[in-house]
Design a protein around this motif. Structure first.
Motif, PDB file in Angstrom:
ATOM      1  N   SER A 120      -1.000   5.883 -11.922  1.00  0.00           N
ATOM      2  CA  SER A 120      -0.825   6.494 -10.536  1.00  0.00           C
ATOM      3  C   SER A 120      -0.166   6.761 -10.405  1.00  0.00           C
ATOM      4  CB  SER A 120       0.652   5.083  -9.515  1.00  0.00           C
ATOM      5  OG  SER A 120      -0.556   3.891 -10.178  1.00  0.00           O
ATOM      6  N   ALA A 121      -0.489   8.523  -9.257  1.00  0.00           N
ATOM      7  CA  ALA A 121       0.360   9.737  -8.946  1.00  0.00           C
ATOM      8  C   ALA A 121       1.194   9.084  -7.945  1.00  0.00           C
ATOM      9  CB  ALA A 121      -0.609  10.767  -9.232  1.00  0.00           C
ATOM     10  N   ALA A 122       2.682   9.262  -8.151  1.00  0.00           N
ATOM     11  CA  ALA A 122       3.546   8.676  -7.171  1.00  0.00           C
ATOM     12  C   ALA A 122       4.875   9.987  -6.599  1.00  0.00           C
ATOM     13  CB  ALA A 122       4.106   7.363  -7.893  1.00  0.00           C
ATOM     14  N   ILE A 123       4.870   9.390  -4.986  1.00  0.00           N
ATOM     15  CA  ILE A 123       5.825  10.355  -4.823  1.00  0.00           C
ATOM     16  C   ILE A 123       7.197   9.743  -4.295  1.00  0.00           C
ATOM     17  CG2 ILE A 123       7.019  12.350  -3.735  1.00  0.00           C
ATOM     18  CD1 ILE A 123       4.116  13.728  -3.832  1.00  0.00           C
ATOM     19  N   PRO A 124       8.420   9.179  -4.828  1.00  0.00           N
ATOM     20  CA  PRO A 124       9.229   8.924  -4.072  1.00  0.00           C
ATOM     21  C   PRO A 124       9.247   8.943  -2.211  1.00  0.00           C
ATOM     22  CG  PRO A 124      10.459  10.455  -5.590  1.00  0.00           C
ATOM     23  CD  PRO A 124       8.951  10.869  -5.376  1.00  0.00           C
TER      24      PRO A 124
ATOM     25  N   GLY B 159      15.199   2.921  -8.866  1.00  0.00           N
ATOM     26  CA  GLY B 159      13.691   2.196  -8.465  1.00  0.00           C
ATOM     27  C   GLY B 159      14.079   3.070  -6.913  1.00  0.00           C
ATOM     28  N   GLY B 160      12.743   1.695  -6.330  1.00  0.00           N
ATOM     29  CA  GLY B 160      12.419   2.064  -4.858  1.00  0.00           C
ATOM     30  C   GLY B 160      11.395   2.524  -4.267  1.00  0.00           C
ATOM     31  N   TYR B 161      11.260   3.074  -3.494  1.00  0.00           N
ATOM     32  CA  TYR B 161       9.686   3.022  -2.679  1.00  0.00           C
ATOM     33  C   TYR B 161       9.044   4.519  -2.488  1.00  0.00           C
ATOM     34  CZ  TYR B 161      10.884  -1.072   0.409  1.00  0.00           C
ATOM     35  OH  TYR B 161      11.357  -2.372   1.445  1.00  0.00           O
ATOM     36  N   TYR B 162       7.978   4.274  -2.621  1.00  0.00           N
ATOM     37  CA  TYR B 162       6.932   5.531  -3.474  1.00  0.00           C
ATOM     38  C   TYR B 162       5.638   5.385  -3.025  1.00  0.00           C
ATOM     39  CZ  TYR B 162       4.852   2.493  -6.869  1.00  0.00           C
ATOM     40  OH  TYR B 162       4.873   1.059  -7.641  1.00  0.00           O
ATOM     41  N   MET B 163       4.698   6.594  -2.359  1.00  0.00           N
ATOM     42  CA  MET B 163       3.911   6.266  -1.596  1.00  0.00           C
ATOM     43  C   MET B 163       2.752   6.762  -3.467  1.00  0.00           C
ATOM     44  SD  MET B 163       3.587   7.859   1.690  1.00  0.00           S
ATOM     45  CE  MET B 163       2.275   6.341   2.175  1.00  0.00           C
ATOM     46  N   TYR B 164       1.431   6.546  -3.235  1.00  0.00           N
ATOM     47  CA  TYR B 164       1.188   6.697  -4.639  1.00  0.00           C
ATOM     48  C   TYR B 164      -0.433   5.888  -4.222  1.00  0.00           C
ATOM     49  CZ  TYR B 164      -0.411   2.029  -5.149  1.00  0.00           C
ATOM     50  OH  TYR B 164      -0.257   0.305  -4.887  1.00  0.00           O
ATOM     51  N   ASN B 165      -1.227   7.173  -5.289  1.00  0.00           N
ATOM     52  CA  ASN B 165      -2.874   6.437  -5.576  1.00  0.00           C
ATOM     53  C   ASN B 165      -3.243   6.422  -7.311  1.00  0.00           C
ATOM     54  OD1 ASN B 165      -3.000   9.024  -6.691  1.00  0.00           O
ATOM     55  ND2 ASN B 165      -3.945  10.275  -4.679  1.00  0.00           N
ATOM     56  N   THR B 166      -4.516   5.423  -7.245  1.00  0.00           N
ATOM     57  CA  THR B 166      -4.390   5.023  -8.622  1.00  0.00           C
ATOM     58  C   THR B 166      -5.889   5.344  -9.428  1.00  0.00           C
ATOM     59  OG1 THR B 166      -2.529   3.389  -8.153  1.00  0.00           O
ATOM     60  CG2 THR B 166      -4.452   3.232 -10.273  1.00  0.00           C
ATOM     61  N   THR B 167      -5.535   5.482 -10.389  1.00  0.00           N
ATOM     62  CA  THR B 167      -6.928   5.673 -11.288  1.00  0.00           C
ATOM     63  C   THR B 167      -6.950   5.389 -12.360  1.00  0.00           C
ATOM     64  OG1 THR B 167      -8.924   7.280 -11.546  1.00  0.00           O
ATOM     65  CG2 THR B 167      -7.256   7.727 -11.951  1.00  0.00           C
TER      66      THR B 167
ATOM     67  N   PRO C  25      -6.666   5.703   0.638  1.00  0.00           N
ATOM     68  CA  PRO C  25      -6.208   6.204  -0.754  1.00  0.00           C
ATOM     69  C   PRO C  25      -4.765   6.259  -1.166  1.00  0.00           C
ATOM     70  CG  PRO C  25      -7.121   8.009   0.536  1.00  0.00           C
ATOM     71  CD  PRO C  25      -6.823   6.902   1.424  1.00  0.00           C
ATOM     72  N   VAL C  26      -4.336   6.203   0.100  1.00  0.00           N
ATOM     73  CA  VAL C  26      -2.540   6.554  -0.319  1.00  0.00           C
ATOM     74  C   VAL C  26      -1.588   5.398   0.135  1.00  0.00           C
ATOM     75  CG1 VAL C  26      -0.324   8.020   0.079  1.00  0.00           C
ATOM     76  CG2 VAL C  26      -2.933   9.128  -0.685  1.00  0.00           C
TER      77      VAL C  26
ATOM     78  N   LEU D  66      -2.018  14.303  -6.808  1.00  0.00           N
ATOM     79  CA  LEU D  66      -0.769  14.388  -6.719  1.00  0.00           C
ATOM     80  C   LEU D  66      -0.613  14.948  -4.724  1.00  0.00           C
ATOM     81  CD1 LEU D  66       1.679  15.179  -8.982  1.00  0.00           C
ATOM     82  CD2 LEU D  66       1.640  13.423  -7.281  1.00  0.00           C
ATOM     83  N   GLY D  67      -1.806  16.232  -5.495  1.00  0.00           N
ATOM     84  CA  GLY D  67      -1.771  16.591  -3.831  1.00  0.00           C
ATOM     85  C   GLY D  67      -2.584  15.847  -2.974  1.00  0.00           C
ATOM     86  N   GLN D  68      -3.287  15.138  -3.113  1.00  0.00           N
ATOM     87  CA  GLN D  68      -3.483  13.999  -1.596  1.00  0.00           C
ATOM     88  C   GLN D  68      -2.803  12.801  -1.762  1.00  0.00           C
ATOM     89  OE1 GLN D  68      -6.368  10.355  -3.334  1.00  0.00           O
ATOM     90  NE2 GLN D  68      -8.219  11.025  -1.555  1.00  0.00           N
ATOM     91  N   VAL D  69      -1.544  12.766  -2.574  1.00  0.00           N
ATOM     92  CA  VAL D  69      -0.236  12.086  -1.858  1.00  0.00           C
ATOM     93  C   VAL D  69       0.871  12.670  -1.086  1.00  0.00           C
ATOM     94  CG1 VAL D  69       1.404  10.458  -2.604  1.00  0.00           C
ATOM     95  CG2 VAL D  69      -0.672  10.612  -3.833  1.00  0.00           C
TER      96      VAL D  69
END
Length: 353
Positions: free
Chosen positions: A256-260, A198-206, A272-273, A221-224
């Motif tokens: 959610s599209a996420a990047i750790p 696990g851990g932190y991540y940045m994301y947006n959801t739809t 939005p992120v 993912l491009g937006q993140v």
């Protein structure tokens, strides 16, 4: 005797006239066939660059299944070569003289015939089209016919240009089929139970229909990524998708599209992120090597494994999938790696790993 003398001179005139005709006839040729293939240039190029792959699509193999091929120690890149012997299509050899990866190949071909050796230039061009994922492929040959070749080809059903054109068109059609099949290959392996840190991540959801996930994922993912670049935030792993809610009945999903990331990031109101945190979880992991279109089968294999191994899905944790390869770096879908994680609850104590 006078008649024989006249016939002799007449025959001599015909021979001399024929020789002059064939000698002055233009023997230069430059024949090429072009085809648009629905595959990235690198994928098409990879099926052409190595002579060892040519028997899979080469049109001459259809003419003689018993053709004997001898490969040099080097079969791809500048200096690569191979040769062949065949009762049906004759003997010859080919050598690669210039390569621009994914763009161009220049080669020399030599045919060994009863009327002498004939050398020509072969060329390949791989050009991207306006449509992403398509490649315009050109395969051509140019050279100069010898005197005897001009005489010989004058008595064939097809002239030299027509014969080459037919062969190259057939070869490009075969190449297209080989490329398509190469991109369809996939493998699913249920790796078993694992502990995801696990851990932190940045994301947006739809919210979307399940069939729309792939279309929306790229822009999300491009937006993140854009937000992270603007704010100098470094990723700590590969992108992933979290399935927050799945409505099987209506074919809908909230995801959610996420990047750790390594540390928590506080985003401003209205951004939005956002920043999220995934708890460490026990999950069954499955690895898919192949196109994302095979994900449903991979999920079914994972769920079957869970049922057969006395486990149940943990409904308090979300399923997620990690994209271990970037399609921008790995153009052939058959080489894409996706890791699927379904959180589980073990009904019995697992064996020590």
């Amino acid at each position: 005797m006078k008649i024989l003398k006249y016939l002799f001179f007449l025959l001599l005139i015909v021979i001399i006239g024929g020789a002059i005709y064939f000698a002055t006839k233009d023997g230069s040729f430059d024949v090429a066939e072009t085809k648009v293939i629905n595959a990235p240039a690198e994928v098409v190029y990879n099926n052409v660059k190595d002579f060892k792959s040519w028997p899979q699509w080469g049109p001459w193999m259809e003419e003689d299944e018993n053709m004997k091929i001898d490969y040099a120690e080097k079969t791809e890149g500048e200096g690569a070569s191979y040769s062949w012997t065949s009762e049906a299509v004759g003997d010859g050899s080919m050598k690669t003289v210039k390569v621009i990866p994914n763009k161009e190949i220049q080669q020399e071909i030599v045919f060994n015939t009863p009327i002498g050796d004939s050398k020509s230039d072969v060329y390949w061009y791989f050009e991207e089209t306006e449509n992403s994922g398509q490649t315009k492929v050109t395969w051509g040959m140019k050279g100069e016919q010898s005197f005897m070749e001009k005489v010989f080809m004058s008595f064939q059903e097809d002239d030299m240009e027509t014969g080459i054109s037919k062969m190259f068109a057939s070869g490009l059609n075969n190449l297209e089929e080989v490329v398509k099949e190469s991109m369809k290959q996939y493998a699913i392996n249920v790796d078993g139970i694992t502990r995801y840190s696990g851990g932190y991540y940045m994301y947006n959801t739809t919210a979307a229909k399940q069939s729309e996930i792939g279309d929306k994922m790229g822009s999300m993912l491009g937006q993140v990524m854009g937000y992270m670049q603007q704010n100098n935030i470094q990723s700590s792993g590969m992108p992933f998708t979290i399935y927050n809610n799945i409505d099987e009945a209506n074919g809908a999903v909230i995801f959610s599209a996420a990047i750790p990331i390594k540390d928590r990031v506080i985003t401003p109101d209205g951004s939005p992120v956002l920043t999220g945190f995934m708890e460490s979880t026990t999950a069954v992991k499955t690895t898919l090597k192949g196109n994302y279109t095979n994900l449903p089968e991979a999920y079914e294999a994972t769920k079957k494994y869970i049922a057969e191994n006395n486990m149940e899905m943990n409904t308090d944790a979300n399923m997620f999938e990690v994209y271990a390869t970037d399609p921008g770096d790995v153009p052939n879908p058959s080489n894409w790696i996706t890791e699927i994680y379904i959180p589980v609850i073990q009904k019995t104590k697992p064996e020590a790993l």
